[in-house]
Scaffold this active site. Structure first.
Site, mmCIF file in Angstrom:
data_model
loop_
_atom_site.group_PDB
_atom_site.id
_atom_site.type_symbol
_atom_site.label_atom_id
_atom_site.label_comp_id
_atom_site.label_asym_id
_atom_site.label_seq_id
_atom_site.Cartn_x
_atom_site.Cartn_y
_atom_site.Cartn_z
ATOM 1 N N LYS A 134 -6.548 0.620 -2.690
ATOM 2 C CA LYS A 134 -6.464 0.253 -4.115
ATOM 3 C C LYS A 134 -5.949 -1.178 -4.277
ATOM 4 O O LYS A 134 -6.329 -1.880 -5.212
ATOM 5 C CB LYS A 134 -5.572 1.233 -4.883
ATOM 6 C CG LYS A 134 -6.146 2.643 -5.013
ATOM 7 C CD LYS A 134 -7.485 2.673 -5.726
ATOM 8 C CE LYS A 134 -7.920 4.082 -6.074
ATOM 9 N NZ LYS A 134 -9.342 4.143 -6.490
ATOM 10 N N TYR A 141 0.231 8.710 -0.418
ATOM 11 C CA TYR A 141 -0.952 7.979 -0.898
ATOM 12 C C TYR A 141 -1.473 7.038 0.188
ATOM 13 O O TYR A 141 -2.667 6.751 0.263
ATOM 14 C CB TYR A 141 -0.622 7.231 -2.201
ATOM 15 C CG TYR A 141 -1.833 6.940 -3.047
ATOM 16 C CD1 TYR A 141 -2.655 7.968 -3.506
ATOM 17 C CD2 TYR A 141 -2.170 5.638 -3.389
ATOM 18 C CE1 TYR A 141 -3.768 7.698 -4.282
ATOM 19 C CE2 TYR A 141 -3.280 5.356 -4.166
ATOM 20 C CZ TYR A 141 -4.078 6.400 -4.603
ATOM 21 O OH TYR A 141 -5.190 6.118 -5.374
#
Ligand code: NAP
Length: 273
Positions: free
Chosen positions: A163, A156
């Protein structure tokens, strides 16, 4: 359900196709009586987004590359010509180069870092600022996050850092605009197969892992995210701002999954006595 959003008007940013989380939110909002407008990112996606918009009675479908201040200004000017007030805004936008979503975070390029943070985090700041004059003295802004903001998850990488910036932005924006009655929140969704998630290395394994180890023993589906958004968009959530709400079958509470701990619970073992 009733008509939680009757008379409300919302702009949905981030529908690419029927699998998009933004589309699930749009359908839930439409079902609850909201009037909607849409933006699309890539020009070639208009032909996909416009028919979806028409299915929920929306005719305002506008191009918006969130890296362009001009596009953002143009979108909100056009929304303002159509509606005198905007009640809610859905921000479901993220992007990182595919090569940044495999291998090591340490290998993230400077350009890749800037791109991911610009599209996936700064864009929330830019669209919130642009929405304020139309929201007046009350509204709800909802963005989409993922657990990678706070935990390391394989591949990720820079998107997790984006995020984290997005979730911090939710808190700062909520503090900025709260005095005007405007709320800013994030839904942190579990993994769902979409165009965006297909770009994350090993995504299939992540889906299987959630289904096996989340307390609800299933991966997340789009409709769960759409339904949860109604809390934040409607008056039911009028006391909630600056929050990240998880819609992930409870995966975020798990420390060591039961499979790793060596003991499955009775339900998993099929024992009922
Ligand atoms: P999606 O359908 O591919 O949606 C991503 C959207 O981002 C697309 O509509 C895409 O539009 C838009 N976008 C990318 N770059 C843009 C730009 N420069 N300007 C404007 N729009 C841009 O995938 P999704 O999974 O529903 O993603 C929506 C949000 O949910 C993202 O923030 C994602 O990180 C988050 N999320 C997803 C999952 C999951 O597992 N799917 C889990 C948690 C959170 P174009 O393609 O037209 O550029």
């Amino acid at each position: 359900m009733g008509q939680l959003l009757a008379g409300r008007r919302g702009l949905v940013m981030g529908v690419a196709n029927e699998r998009s989380l933004a589309w699930s939110i749009a359908q839930a909002a439409h079902r609850e009586g909201a009037e909607l407008a849409f933006t699309f990112g890539l020009p070639q996606l208009e032909k996909r987004v416009r028919p979806l918009a028409e299915r929920v009675g929306a005719s305002l479908v506008l191009p918006c590359d969130v890296q362009s201040d001009q596009d953002i200004a143009s979108v909100f000017a056009q929304v303002g010509r159509r509606w005198e007030k905007l009640d809610f805004l859905i921000h479901a936008i993220a992007f990182a180069n595919r090569e940044e979503l495999k291998g090591l975070y340490a290998d993230t390029s400077r350009e890749g870092f800037h791109l991911a943070l610009d599209v996936s985090a700064y864009s929330l700041v830019a669209v919130t600022r642009a929405a304020l004059p139309l929201m007046g003295e009350g509204g709800s802004i909802v963005t989409l996050s993922y657990l990678g903001a706070e935990r390391t998850l394989p591949h990720y990488n820079v998107m997790g850092v984006a995020k984290a910036a997005l979730e911090a932005s939710v808190r700062y924006l909520a503090a900025d605009v709260g005095p005007r009655g405007i709320r800013v929140n994030a839904l942190s969704a579990g993994p769902v197969r979409t165009l965006a998630s297909a770009g994350v290395g090993g995504f299939r394994n992540v889906l299987d892992w959630y289904a096996a180890n989340a307390p609800l023993r299933r991966a997340t589906n789009q409709d769960e995210v759409g339904d949860a958004s109604l809390l934040l968009l409607s008056d039911w959530g009028r006391g909630i701002t600056g929050e990240v709400i998880y819609v992930d079958s409870g995966y975020h509470i798990v420390g060591v999954p039961s499979a790793v701990g060596g003991e499955r619970n009775e339900r998993d073992q099929g024992a009922d006595s």
